[in-house]
Every structure is written in C-alpha cells, then in structure tokens.
Design a protein around this motif. Sequence first.
Motif, PDB file in Angstrom:
ATOM      1  N   MET A   1      99.022  47.252-103.401  1.00  0.00           N
ATOM      2  CA  MET A   1     100.450  47.526-103.305  1.00  0.00           C
ATOM      3  C   MET A   1     101.113  46.893-102.079  1.00  0.00           C
ATOM      4  O   MET A   1     102.175  46.294-102.197  1.00  0.00           O
ATOM      5  N   PRO A   2     100.475  46.998-100.862  1.00  0.00           N
ATOM      6  CA  PRO A   2     101.108  46.329 -99.707  1.00  0.00           C
ATOM      7  C   PRO A   2     101.273  44.829 -99.913  1.00  0.00           C
ATOM      8  O   PRO A   2     102.288  44.251 -99.518  1.00  0.00           O
ATOM      9  N   LEU A   3     100.281  44.192-100.547  1.00  0.00           N
ATOM     10  CA  LEU A   3     100.386  42.754-100.794  1.00  0.00           C
ATOM     11  C   LEU A   3     101.508  42.450-101.776  1.00  0.00           C
ATOM     12  O   LEU A   3     102.238  41.460-101.614  1.00  0.00           O
ATOM     13  N   ILE A   4     101.661  43.288-102.790  1.00  0.00           N
ATOM     14  CA  ILE A   4     102.742  43.085-103.767  1.00  0.00           C
ATOM     15  C   ILE A   4     104.098  43.235-103.090  1.00  0.00           C
ATOM     16  O   ILE A   4     105.010  42.423-103.293  1.00  0.00           O
ATOM     17  N   VAL A   5     104.229  44.268-102.262  1.00  0.00           N
ATOM     18  CA  VAL A   5     105.498  44.489-101.545  1.00  0.00           C
ATOM     19  C   VAL A   5     105.793  43.333-100.601  1.00  0.00           C
ATOM     20  O   VAL A   5     106.910  42.816-100.549  1.00  0.00           O
ATOM     21  N   ALA A   6     104.755  42.901 -99.856  1.00  0.00           N
ATOM     22  CA  ALA A   6     104.940  41.776 -98.933  1.00  0.00           C
ATOM     23  C   ALA A   6     105.338  40.519 -99.692  1.00  0.00           C
ATOM     24  O   ALA A   6     106.235  39.771 -99.274  1.00  0.00           O
ATOM     25  N   GLY A   7     104.691  40.275-100.821  1.00  0.00           N
ATOM     26  CA  GLY A   7     105.049  39.109-101.636  1.00  0.00           C
ATOM     27  C   GLY A   7     106.467  39.183-102.143  1.00  0.00           C
ATOM     28  O   GLY A   7     107.203  38.185-102.142  1.00  0.00           O
ATOM     29  N   LEU A   8     106.882  40.376-102.579  1.00  0.00           N
ATOM     30  CA  LEU A   8     108.246  40.555-103.072  1.00  0.00           C
ATOM     31  C   LEU A   8     109.266  40.318-101.965  1.00  0.00           C
ATOM     32  O   LEU A   8     110.294  39.655-102.178  1.00  0.00           O
ATOM     33  N   VAL A  10     108.827  38.469 -99.275  1.00  0.00           N
ATOM     34  CA  VAL A  10     108.817  37.035 -98.967  1.00  0.00           C
ATOM     35  C   VAL A  10     109.640  36.259 -99.989  1.00  0.00           C
ATOM     36  O   VAL A  10     110.418  35.364 -99.635  1.00  0.00           O
ATOM     37  N   VAL A  11     109.505  36.603-101.263  1.00  0.00           N
ATOM     38  CA  VAL A  11     110.273  35.925-102.316  1.00  0.00           C
ATOM     39  C   VAL A  11     111.776  36.142-102.106  1.00  0.00           C
ATOM     40  O   VAL A  11     112.578  35.203-102.216  1.00  0.00           O
ATOM     41  N   ILE A  12     112.163  37.375-101.783  1.00  0.00           N
ATOM     42  CA  ILE A  12     113.588  37.676-101.550  1.00  0.00           C
ATOM     43  C   ILE A  12     114.105  36.880-100.354  1.00  0.00           C
ATOM     44  O   ILE A  12     115.195  36.282-100.414  1.00  0.00           O
ATOM     45  N   ILE A  13     113.325  36.846 -99.277  1.00  0.00           N
ATOM     46  CA  ILE A  13     113.757  36.129 -98.068  1.00  0.00           C
ATOM     47  C   ILE A  13     113.849  34.624 -98.339  1.00  0.00           C
ATOM     48  O   ILE A  13     114.808  33.964 -97.921  1.00  0.00           O
ATOM     49  N   LEU A 282     122.414  42.168 -94.870  1.00  0.00           N
ATOM     50  CA  LEU A 282     122.283  42.912 -96.130  1.00  0.00           C
ATOM     51  C   LEU A 282     120.918  42.687 -96.757  1.00  0.00           C
ATOM     52  O   LEU A 282     120.293  43.622 -97.280  1.00  0.00           O
ATOM     53  N   THR A 283     120.445  41.422 -96.717  1.00  0.00           N
ATOM     54  CA  THR A 283     119.128  41.121 -97.280  1.00  0.00           C
ATOM     55  C   THR A 283     118.040  41.846 -96.506  1.00  0.00           C
ATOM     56  O   THR A 283     117.118  42.418 -97.098  1.00  0.00           O
ATOM     57  N   ALA A 284     118.145  41.800 -95.157  1.00  0.00           N
ATOM     58  CA  ALA A 284     117.148  42.495 -94.339  1.00  0.00           C
ATOM     59  C   ALA A 284     117.172  43.993 -94.619  1.00  0.00           C
ATOM     60  O   ALA A 284     116.119  44.630 -94.757  1.00  0.00           O
ATOM     61  N   GLY A 285     118.390  44.535 -94.718  1.00  0.00           N
ATOM     62  CA  GLY A 285     118.511  45.957 -95.029  1.00  0.00           C
ATOM     63  C   GLY A 285     117.921  46.292 -96.390  1.00  0.00           C
ATOM     64  O   GLY A 285     117.248  47.311 -96.557  1.00  0.00           O
ATOM     65  N   MET A 286     118.185  45.413 -97.364  1.00  0.00           N
ATOM     66  CA  MET A 286     117.649  45.625 -98.703  1.00  0.00           C
ATOM     67  C   MET A 286     116.121  45.586 -98.689  1.00  0.00           C
ATOM     68  O   MET A 286     115.459  46.398 -99.344  1.00  0.00           O
TER      69      MET A 286
END
Length: 495
Positions: A1-8, A10-13, A282-286
């Motif tokens: 799960m942490p890897l999935i969240v980190a990947g998500l 990174v993709v958003i950023i 906003l992106t960082a907050g999101m």
Amino acid sequence: MPLIVAGLVVVIILAQGLTLWRSYQATWLLALRSAENVLNTVAANIERNLTVIDLTLRGAEDAFSTKGVRDLAPELRQMLLFDRAAGAQFVGALIIQDRNGDIVEDSGSVPPRRGNFADRDYFTAHVKGSGGTYLSAPFTSRLRESDPSIALSRRISGPDGSFEGIVVAALRIAFFQSLLDEINLGPDSVIAITRTDGTVILRSPSTDGKGNSGLNIAASPVFKRMLAEPGEQFSQRSQLDGIDRYYFHKIISGFPLLLSVGISPTAAMAEWTESALISSALTAGMCVLLIILIRALRLALMRSQEVEEQLEILAVTDELTGLPNRRAFDLALGSEMRRAARHHTSLAVLLVDVDHFKRVNDRFGHAVGDVVLARIAKEIAASIRRPGDFAARYGGEEFVVILPATEAGGASFIAERMRLAIASMDPCPAEPTLGKVTVSIGVVATFVEPASSGAELVTWADRALYAAKGAGRNSVAVHQDQRDTGNKAESPARG
C-alpha cells in the motif's frame, strides 16, 4: 500500500509538473511574440514616416537645384519645393538653409522666418561633404517654442560640388511618443529608440522623466551587444535601472536608428507564477489529503481486520479459561477426522469432567469455582505438548482433548498424567480450605473410517467418562474399539 500511494503521488506530481511546464512555455512564447509584434509594428511606422520625410527632402533638394526655380514667385516656389511635406506625420518645419546656415526657404511661412542654425549637427555634418540623409541628435526647436525634435537633412551642392546649404525637416519627438503611448507590454518592460551612435531619441518608461532624450548609452553592455548581434534576441541586465530583461531589436531600414523592446521575464510570467503557486499548493494539499485519507483507510482496515480477528478468536475462545470453546472443538474435530481418514491413522479424544464441582460452587461460590476451572484448564493445556494436540472447554466443568495420530495406550498415558497434575495442584490459593480437586477422564482412540462422525467419538468418550465416574471418580477409563475387541467396553483406571 505505501508503494501504491507513493506511486500515485508521484504520478500526480509529474502530471501537474508537465502541465505547469507546458503552461509556462505557452505563456512565455506569447510574451515573446507580443514583444516581437510590437517591435515590428513600431519599426514599420517609424520607417514609413521617415521614408516619406526623406522623399520630401530629396524632392526639395532636386527642385531647389533646378535652374529657374529660384526665380519663381515666393508662393509658387514654396509650393514646388515642399509639395510632398503633407504626407509625413509630426513634421515641425521644412526649411532650406544657405551655406551660412540662414533660412532661405520655409514651408511654414512666406517670406521665410529668420534664423541661423549653423551650429546644429544636422548642418555641420554636411559642411565637409557628408552625403545622403543625416539623422540628427535630439534638440529643442528654436522655431516652435523649444519643442523636442530631431531633424533629417540633405546636402545641397552646387554644379561644381561645392557646399550650397542643406534642406532639413524637423520631426517632433511627439511622433515617437505617440507610437509608444499605445503600447503596454507589462511592468518593467521598456521600448527605446536610439541612434546607432548611442544617443537616445526616446525611452519609455524613462529614468529621468523626460524620455532620456539626448542621453548617450554607447558604453552600455546592452547597447553594445545589440550592435554586435543585429536582430539576435538575448537576455541581460540594464545598467539604467538594474532590471533583467529579454531584448528584441532591429535597425530601422535605411536610417541609423535602433529600435529595441525589452520585456521583464519576471513581470511577464508574474500571472503564471501566481497561478503555478496556487496550483502547486492545491496539488500538494491534495497529495497530503490523499496520503492522510489512504493512511486513515488503511488504519481503519487494519483495525477492522484486528477486530474481525478478535471477534473470530472470541467466537471460538472460552472467555473464562482462555481455551478454545465448544464451537472451536467441533471445527477441529471435523478437520482431524478427515485428516485421520486420509492418512489411515488413529485419533484419540479425551473427555474430562471435574469431580463434585457443584459442591465447590455451592460451598465457596462461583468466583472460586471460576478460579478452579481456569487452573484446571491451565493444567490440561500443559499436559499436551505436541503442536497438533488440541484442548477445549466443552461446557460447564467439562473439557475435551483431541490427540491426532495417538492410539489408546498413548492417550491413556496422557490422560493419567493430566489427572495426576490436576489432583496435585492448588486449585485456589485464595481459598486454602478448599482442598484438592480431582477429575474423571473418558478416553477413546480409534482408526477413523471415511464414514465415521465426530459425534460418534464424543459419544464413546462420554461412555468411557461415565465408566470412570462409576468407578469412583478421580480415574481414567478407556473405551475399547469394537473392531479391536469384538465388543465395546470401558476399562477404568483409578489413581
């Protein structure tokens, strides 16, 4: 799960970064194109007006040199010499001066106004034979109440090439100001019109409040670079106001004038920068909220799983003794029955009952009875040592034990060890008058057939238990398998 969240995250950023980069490029490109369009538009207007004035000077020069023109009536001569002057904008005066610098013809007056301009650079430049059209430095007009102007002049030569005077047209600097007043490239941007010798005709905005007219910037690194790299765009800091700008520049075709447009990247990108900061925040907050939300969901899921596991444990655990309960025993017995049937091994079941337990409850109370049951459960659990052995509270004061791959002899041995351990223990240290507590144990051991049922084994163990009770309690009785003896019988063993 942490890897999935980190990947998500990174993709958003990365997606946001790519969007901002493309937006930055588009905004900057728009600013560059706007500046370039301004440069070309202003240059075209200046060139067109200066060309009209130059043609007027050439016509006046040719007409004045034509034989007989000077003999014409003053009004007719004025019309013939200056008939093209009306096509130019902001022309202050169009005059002809003789070799001494005195006015001899004047487009604004018949007879001509009086004045001598032998000291002006547009006159002295032709005295020594400079050819072509000369563009002067800025000056204040003596004929028009000190109106700031520049002049375009041409030499008038005699038949033998001697200097006969000049024809000169004054162009008001208001012409250039009128062009620049209509332009707004944003804060910290600048437009300058400069002679190629470094003399400023007009700069907007100015640093002296007067358009910097007449200031010489020949030593300026920015100006030097413009002359050294004609038409090349570049970025550099201005010495006049210390602002970093991106410059466009070009020479006005046919004239010694340099037009430059400088835009401040910081000012040009200010709106984009503000938008990018808001978007990034906003992106960082999101992303932070997403991480918090997913973490909260993960923790909630873990708590839910823990609760489910606890509920599952509670569902199959006896709260008083900590041993598995009747439901857990039924599940375990079914599983061991199937395993024993597959592997053709013996399976033993022990049914343990506390002797005269009702007397304990009646005399000492249920609290003491609960302590006794808990300590008996502890001794039962300690008496079985193999990983597959299983002990449970069957109900009330009864306990049950499953011994996989165990025959009657081994089961009897374990049951006897269990009986002795319980008989020798202190059943309730807080109640010394209680005395010893004993148990009766019924044992059954058999080779399980595929059609056998767990209920049958429990029934046989219960019969053996009753045999132990009937033999005087505090004893172990073994149920004999009919397949081994030809009949069913209980063999009690007392301690």
